[in-house]
Design an enzyme around this catalytic site. Structure first.
Site, PDB file in Angstrom:
ATOM      1  N   GLU A   1       0.842  -1.206   0.000  1.00 50.37           N
ATOM      2  CA  GLU A   1       0.000   0.000   0.000  1.00 50.37           C
ATOM      3  C   GLU A   1       0.871   1.248   0.000  1.00 50.37           C
ATOM      4  O   GLU A   1       2.045   1.180   0.351  1.00 50.37           O
ATOM      5  CB  GLU A   1      -0.840   0.056   1.294  1.00 50.37           C
ATOM      6  CG  GLU A   1      -1.837  -1.036   1.423  1.00 50.37           C
ATOM      7  CD  GLU A   1      -2.460  -1.068   2.813  1.00 50.37           C
ATOM      8  OE1 GLU A   1      -2.353  -0.074   3.568  1.00 50.37           O
ATOM      9  OE2 GLU A   1      -3.050  -2.104   3.137  1.00 50.37           O
TER      10      GLU A   1
ATOM     11  N   LYS B   1       2.139   4.684   1.598  1.00 51.24           N
ATOM     12  CA  LYS B   1       2.267   5.197   2.963  1.00 51.24           C
ATOM     13  C   LYS B   1       1.930   6.685   2.911  1.00 51.24           C
ATOM     14  O   LYS B   1       2.722   7.499   2.442  1.00 51.24           O
ATOM     15  CB  LYS B   1       3.687   4.961   3.482  1.00 51.24           C
ATOM     16  CG  LYS B   1       3.884   5.398   4.910  1.00 51.24           C
ATOM     17  CD  LYS B   1       5.176   4.807   5.444  1.00 51.24           C
ATOM     18  CE  LYS B   1       5.664   5.362   6.754  1.00 51.24           C
ATOM     19  NZ  LYS B   1       4.937   6.362   7.437  1.00 51.24           N
TER      20      LYS B   1
ATOM     21  N   ASP C   1       1.280  10.445   3.897  1.00 48.88           N
ATOM     22  CA  ASP C   1       2.029  11.312   4.793  1.00 48.88           C
ATOM     23  C   ASP C   1       1.081  12.336   5.415  1.00 48.88           C
ATOM     24  O   ASP C   1       0.881  13.422   4.878  1.00 48.88           O
ATOM     25  CB  ASP C   1       3.138  12.009   3.992  1.00 48.88           C
ATOM     26  CG  ASP C   1       4.189  12.601   4.895  1.00 48.88           C
ATOM     27  OD1 ASP C   1       4.157  12.334   6.107  1.00 48.88           O
ATOM     28  OD2 ASP C   1       5.041  13.344   4.386  1.00 48.88           O
TER      29      ASP C   1
ATOM     30  N   TYR D   1      -6.840   2.566   6.184  1.00 44.36           N
ATOM     31  CA  TYR D   1      -5.998   1.435   5.795  1.00 44.36           C
ATOM     32  C   TYR D   1      -5.913   0.298   6.812  1.00 44.36           C
ATOM     33  O   TYR D   1      -5.109  -0.612   6.645  1.00 44.36           O
ATOM     34  CB  TYR D   1      -4.584   1.914   5.468  1.00 44.36           C
ATOM     35  CG  TYR D   1      -3.983   2.845   6.510  1.00 44.36           C
ATOM     36  CD1 TYR D   1      -3.727   2.411   7.801  1.00 44.36           C
ATOM     37  CD2 TYR D   1      -3.683   4.166   6.184  1.00 44.36           C
ATOM     38  CE1 TYR D   1      -3.195   3.264   8.743  1.00 44.36           C
ATOM     39  CE2 TYR D   1      -3.146   5.023   7.121  1.00 44.36           C
ATOM     40  CZ  TYR D   1      -2.902   4.565   8.400  1.00 44.36           C
ATOM     41  OH  TYR D   1      -2.378   5.400   9.334  1.00 44.36           O
TER      42      TYR D   1
ATOM     43  N   LYS E   1      10.625   3.463   3.403  1.00 42.81           N
ATOM     44  CA  LYS E   1      10.504   4.909   3.188  1.00 42.81           C
ATOM     45  C   LYS E   1      11.334   5.332   1.983  1.00 42.81           C
ATOM     46  O   LYS E   1      12.478   4.879   1.819  1.00 42.81           O
ATOM     47  CB  LYS E   1      11.002   5.664   4.422  1.00 42.81           C
ATOM     48  CG  LYS E   1      10.189   5.337   5.671  1.00 42.81           C
ATOM     49  CD  LYS E   1       9.385   6.496   6.170  1.00 42.81           C
ATOM     50  CE  LYS E   1      10.225   7.514   6.888  1.00 42.81           C
ATOM     51  NZ  LYS E   1       9.379   8.535   7.521  1.00 42.81           N
TER      52      LYS E   1
ATOM     53  N   CYS F   1      15.406  48.533  -0.730  1.00 42.79           N
ATOM     54  CA  CYS F   1      14.785  47.848  -1.868  1.00 42.79           C
ATOM     55  C   CYS F   1      15.759  47.757  -3.042  1.00 42.79           C
ATOM     56  O   CYS F   1      16.334  48.776  -3.449  1.00 42.79           O
ATOM     57  CB  CYS F   1      13.521  48.607  -2.272  1.00 42.79           C
ATOM     58  SG  CYS F   1      12.747  47.914  -3.734  1.00 42.79           S
TER      59      CYS F   1
ATOM     60  N   CYS G   1      14.231  50.125  -6.005  1.00 44.46           N
ATOM     61  CA  CYS G   1      14.053  51.578  -5.945  1.00 44.46           C
ATOM     62  C   CYS G   1      14.869  52.223  -4.835  1.00 44.46           C
ATOM     63  O   CYS G   1      14.874  53.443  -4.705  1.00 44.46           O
ATOM     64  CB  CYS G   1      12.575  51.927  -5.774  1.00 44.46           C
ATOM     65  SG  CYS G   1      11.942  51.500  -4.148  1.00 44.46           S
TER      66      CYS G   1
ATOM     67  N   CYS H   1       8.892  46.728   0.850  1.00 41.38           N
ATOM     68  CA  CYS H   1       9.313  48.028   0.341  1.00 41.38           C
ATOM     69  C   CYS H   1       8.076  48.910   0.414  1.00 41.38           C
ATOM     70  O   CYS H   1       7.062  48.618  -0.226  1.00 41.38           O
ATOM     71  CB  CYS H   1       9.789  47.912  -1.098  1.00 41.38           C
ATOM     72  SG  CYS H   1       9.916  49.528  -1.876  1.00 41.38           S
TER      73      CYS H   1
ATOM     74  N   CYS I   1       7.950  52.386  -6.789  1.00 43.17           N
ATOM     75  CA  CYS I   1       8.849  51.244  -6.931  1.00 43.17           C
ATOM     76  C   CYS I   1       8.402  50.467  -8.178  1.00 43.17           C
ATOM     77  O   CYS I   1       7.275  49.946  -8.212  1.00 43.17           O
ATOM     78  CB  CYS I   1       8.768  50.387  -5.678  1.00 43.17           C
ATOM     79  SG  CYS I   1       9.793  48.927  -5.745  1.00 43.17           S
TER      80      CYS I   1
HETATM   81  S1  IVH Z   1      -0.704   0.443   8.825  1.00 34.49           S
HETATM   82  C1  IVH Z   1      -0.141  -1.582  13.007  1.00 34.49           C
HETATM   83  N1  IVH Z   1      -0.859   1.517   6.442  1.00 34.49           N
HETATM   84  O1  IVH Z   1       2.521   5.416   8.899  1.00 34.49           O
HETATM   85  C2  IVH Z   1       0.007  -0.983  11.666  1.00 34.49           C
HETATM   86  N2  IVH Z   1       0.033   2.837   8.214  1.00 34.49           N
HETATM   87  O2  IVH Z   1       5.167   4.893  10.126  1.00 34.49           O
HETATM   88  C3  IVH Z   1      -0.783   0.219  11.474  1.00 34.49           C
HETATM   89  N3  IVH Z   1       0.615   5.129   7.541  1.00 34.49           N
HETATM   90  O3  IVH Z   1       1.419   4.550  12.099  1.00 34.49           O
HETATM   91  C4  IVH Z   1      -0.367   1.104  10.379  1.00 34.49           C
HETATM   92  N4  IVH Z   1       0.005   4.947   5.451  1.00 34.49           N
HETATM   93  O4  IVH Z   1       0.233   6.538  10.745  1.00 34.49           O
HETATM   94  C5  IVH Z   1      -0.483   1.697   7.732  1.00 34.49           C
HETATM   95  N5  IVH Z   1      -1.109   2.354   4.280  1.00 34.49           N
HETATM   96  C6  IVH Z   1      -0.746   2.528   5.562  1.00 34.49           C
HETATM   97  C7  IVH Z   1      -0.218   3.749   6.028  1.00 34.49           C
HETATM   98  C8  IVH Z   1       0.173   3.869   7.370  1.00 34.49           C
HETATM   99  C9  IVH Z   1       0.497   5.752   6.363  1.00 34.49           C
HETATM  100  C10 IVH Z   1       1.178   5.769   8.759  1.00 34.49           C
HETATM  101  C11 IVH Z   1       0.497   5.356  10.030  1.00 34.49           C
HETATM  102  C12 IVH Z   1       1.541   4.527  10.733  1.00 34.49           C
HETATM  103  C13 IVH Z   1       2.798   5.158  10.235  1.00 34.49           C
HETATM  104  C14 IVH Z   1       3.979   4.233  10.413  1.00 34.49           C
END
Ligand code: IVH
Length: 665
Positions: free
Chosen positions: A113, A115, A117, A224, A311, A405, A408, A423, A429
């Site tokens: 999946e 991740k 942010d 998720y 990551k 500035c 000017c 300015c 200006c």
């Molecule tokens: S699963 C016990 N799935 O990333 C496992 N986490 O660095 C629960 N996050 O704590 C997390 N996307 O806040 C999971 N597709 C994803 C995610 C995800 C972002 C975050 C989440 C987690 C953190 C871990």
């Protein structure tokens, strides 16, 4: 002043302020604006100054800042909110896969999946109804942010289909990149500090106390992870697919895979494609699909053994700072830009990076010819994230921010609390003048059909120095311009003539007053109706206008305090531009003329629609109840403090229906 009266008034103020504090901090449902609150507090303070013998220990003035209460209730997670093992290394992923195969053998599947942010959130549902939302906190307990989370459109309040009766679903609250850009742009326009990235904006938004403000933020939520007793599925993938049917926002970008090679394929694909997404991801999460196998692998103290996060590396490179140039914007704001020795980073050549303001330069402790670390994440514009001090030359001098500035030569100013230098030479200006002229003619303002190059040419030939000069242009002036023939001259003159019909609110917007965007201009015009009234308004009067705060009010005052500006408006007026609202052109009768309204509580129509009707029918919208309010339109669940206040002031309290009856012709 009568001491008995003062005593009573102080008692009343203390009670009222305490009530508002409770609504603000405990319920996160303030019923008055910060401004109104400050007025109450200021009144209390001045009474106490006049009668020190009446100061009591529990007066809010005695503990301002001291007992800021915990803003959100703290709630224990039913299942601890664990985090994931993180890695940047492919070897670690191979080791992870090896451990699993060793324990459970082959013939299983992973789910890969994105991740997301953002900010982790746990949502609990009971009988298909959204029950509560809790942030991660320390993993054991988090903040109860249910009201704020309810404002997010993509989170269902009521589920559909065959959902379990009691379960929790976890996910990430994010702000999309496009939403973030729009939102930051708005903040910039009203002079508020911009957020550094979508994650900070999302997390800052959810932690705000004023739910109404949260509702305006472009937030979304991807889910998720599902938790509960007796869940109806035996694996993660099927659970998420079902959750999608129940109404949750589940990403389409997930895959079931069989091997470590397929995991690497997924990672490589998204490492490239992520730049095209409208939201930030910082890696890929790999989870064992089967719930039973998950259980078999179990947990360490901090994280599951059945999942891992890979990551993405944010590419970082070191390059040399050549120099800093300073750009002057339309409002005179100065933006420092670092010119760098070109480096190849994230698929493009980086030669420049924004440094935002003087504070950032100071924080980086930037010196001349420094070697700087540049980073490019999801963002388009690269960032300078640090300095390699080891490579600094012994005699290198720290960067000294300019004091004048660059365009000017005027001495720069920096207003208290603001990040940028300005300015102040608005009218002479060159980049400021040109940008003002461009703004004036733009489509949403005066809609004069003239390009940037023509404006620059007119300015260089000293034919147009201020916006009023457009109306003095003659065919003789224009024909001198390169590429202009009698037809284009005629067209431009006609377009200038036509702009005299543009309504007042657009003219006001076109003037380019700092912080007066389209919406603010239209609210000011609705309220004040003529430029004379607006010019003579005080800060307090301006702040009575719906959604107009101190910063905008002060900017308006400052604009009209300038004699050059007043002279320019006179010229524009003499040229026939509209400086008053044309009520007669409306198809709505002036049924609410001279009446002012505050709308509060939950109304059946969106509040903005009601406010629009008020102004269409000639009434005024006020932001808060005061002695000048005529009517309070009370929706459902209106705060008792507001009601009491309205009653005390003798304001007529009416329902939504009563209001519709008022505008029935
Ligand atoms: S699963 C016990 N799935 O990333 C496992 N986490 O660095 C629960 N996050 O704590 C997390 N996307 O806040 C999971 N597709 C994803 C995610 C995800 C972002 C975050 C989440 C987690 C953190 C871990």
């Amino acid at each position: 002043m009568d001491i008995e009266w003062a005593k009573q008034r102080i008692e009343f103020l203390i009670k009222t302020i305490q009530q508002h504090n409770y609504q603000y901090y405990q319920l996160s449902q303030p019923s008055i604006s910060d401004f109104e609150f400050d007025i109450l507090l200021a009144e209390l303070q001045s009474l106490e100054n006049a009668f020190p013998e009446l100061v009591v220990a529990d007066s809010p003035t005695q503990k301002v800042g001291g007992d800021i209460q915990k803003s959100f209730a703290s709630v224990k997670h039913r299942y601890p909110m664990l985090s994931l093992g993180n890695t940047y290394s492919r070897q670690d992923l191979e080791d992870f896969d090896g451990r699993i195969r060793k324990q459970i053998g082959d013939g299983f599947q992973y789910v890969c999946e994105l991740k997301f942010d953002g900010l982790a959130i746990g949502l609990q549902y009971l009988n298909g109804q959204f029950f509560q939302a809790v942030t991660r906190g320390d993993g054991v307990q988090g903040d109860l942010v249910t009201q704020n989370v309810k404002t997010i459109q993509s989170i269902p309040l009521k589920l559909e289909g065959d959902f379990p009766v009691d379960f929790e679903i976890r996910g990430e609250i994010i702000m999309t990149r496009s939403g973030f850009q729009r939102f930051n742009e708005q903040r910039k326009q009203v002079g508020e500090q911009e957020f550094a990235n979508p994650r900070n904006a999302a997390s800052g938004s959810i932690k705000m106390l004023d739910t109404r403000k949260v509702a305006e933020r472009p937030l979304e939520c991807f889910l998720y992870n599902i938790l509960g007793e007796n869940l109806p599925f035996s694996n993660h993938f099927d659970s998420l697919r079902a959750a999608k049917r129940w109404g949750f926002n589940i990403s389409n970008y997930m895959a079931k895979v069989n091997s470590i090679d397929e995991i690497f394929e997924f990672i490589d694909y998204w490492n490239e494609q992520r730049l095209l997404l409208d939201f930030d991801i910082d890696g890929i999460v790999i989870k064992l699909n089967d719930y039973q196998l998950q259980q078999q692998m179990g947990f360490t103290a901090k994280s599951p053994r059945w999942a891992i996060a890979y990551k993405f590396k944010t590419e970082q490179l070191t390059t040399k700072l050549i120099n800093i140039s300073y750009q002057v914007g339309r409002t005179g704001a100065i933006t420092p830009v670092a010119n760098l020795e070109p480096v190849h980073l994230g698929g493009t050549t980086v030669k420049r990076a924004s440094l935002h303001n003087a504070d950032i330069i100071q924080q980086l402790d930037l010196h001349e010819n420094d070697f700087v670390k540049v980073e490019k994440g999801g963002e388009i514009i690269p960032k300078i994230v640090g300095v390699d001090r080891g490579k600094r030359l012994a005699n290198a001098q720290p960067i000294v921010y300019i004091t004048h500035c660059p365009e000017c030569g005027t001495k720069l100013q920096r207003m208290e609390g603001e990040a940028n230098h300005y300015c102040p030479n608005e009218f002479h200006c060159p980049p400021q003048v040109k940008a003002k002229l461009e703004h004036f003619v733009s489509r949403k303002a005066m809609n004069i059909n003239i390009g940037e190059a023509t404006i620059a040419a007119l300015y260089d030939k000293k034919l147009v120095n201020t916006i009023a000069d457009f109306y003095q242009l003659s065919a003789k002036d224009l024909i001198q311009l390169e590429g202009f023939q009698s037809k284009s001259v005629h067209n431009l003159l006609q377009s200038i003539e036509a702009s005299k019909q543009i309504p007042f609110e657009k003219v006001l917007f076109a003037l380019g007053i700092r912080y007066v965007g389209e919406t603010v201009a239209s609210k000011l015009v609705d309220y004040f109706e003529t430029i004379e009234k607006l010019m003579h308004a005080t800060v307090l009067e301006l702040m009575m206008v719906d959604e107009i705060g101190e910063r905008i009010s002060e900017s308006v005052i400052q604009f009209f305090a300038d004699a050059d500006n007043r002279a320019m408006i006179n010229k524009l007026k003499n040229n026939g531009l509209s400086f008053e609202i044309r009520r007669s052109e409306q198809q709505f009768p002036d049924l609410l003329q001279g009446k002012s309204f505050v709308v509060t509580g939950k109304t059946s129509k969106p509040r903005d629609e009601i406010k629009k009707l008020i102004s269409q029918f000639g009434g005024k919208n006020l932001s808060a109840v005061s002695s000048t309010t005529n009517y309070l339109i009370a929706g459902e669940a209106m705060g008792p403090a507001k009601l009491k206040k309205a009653e005390n002031l003798g304001i007529e309290i009416i329902g939504e229906e009563d209001f519709y009856n008022m505008i029935k012709a």
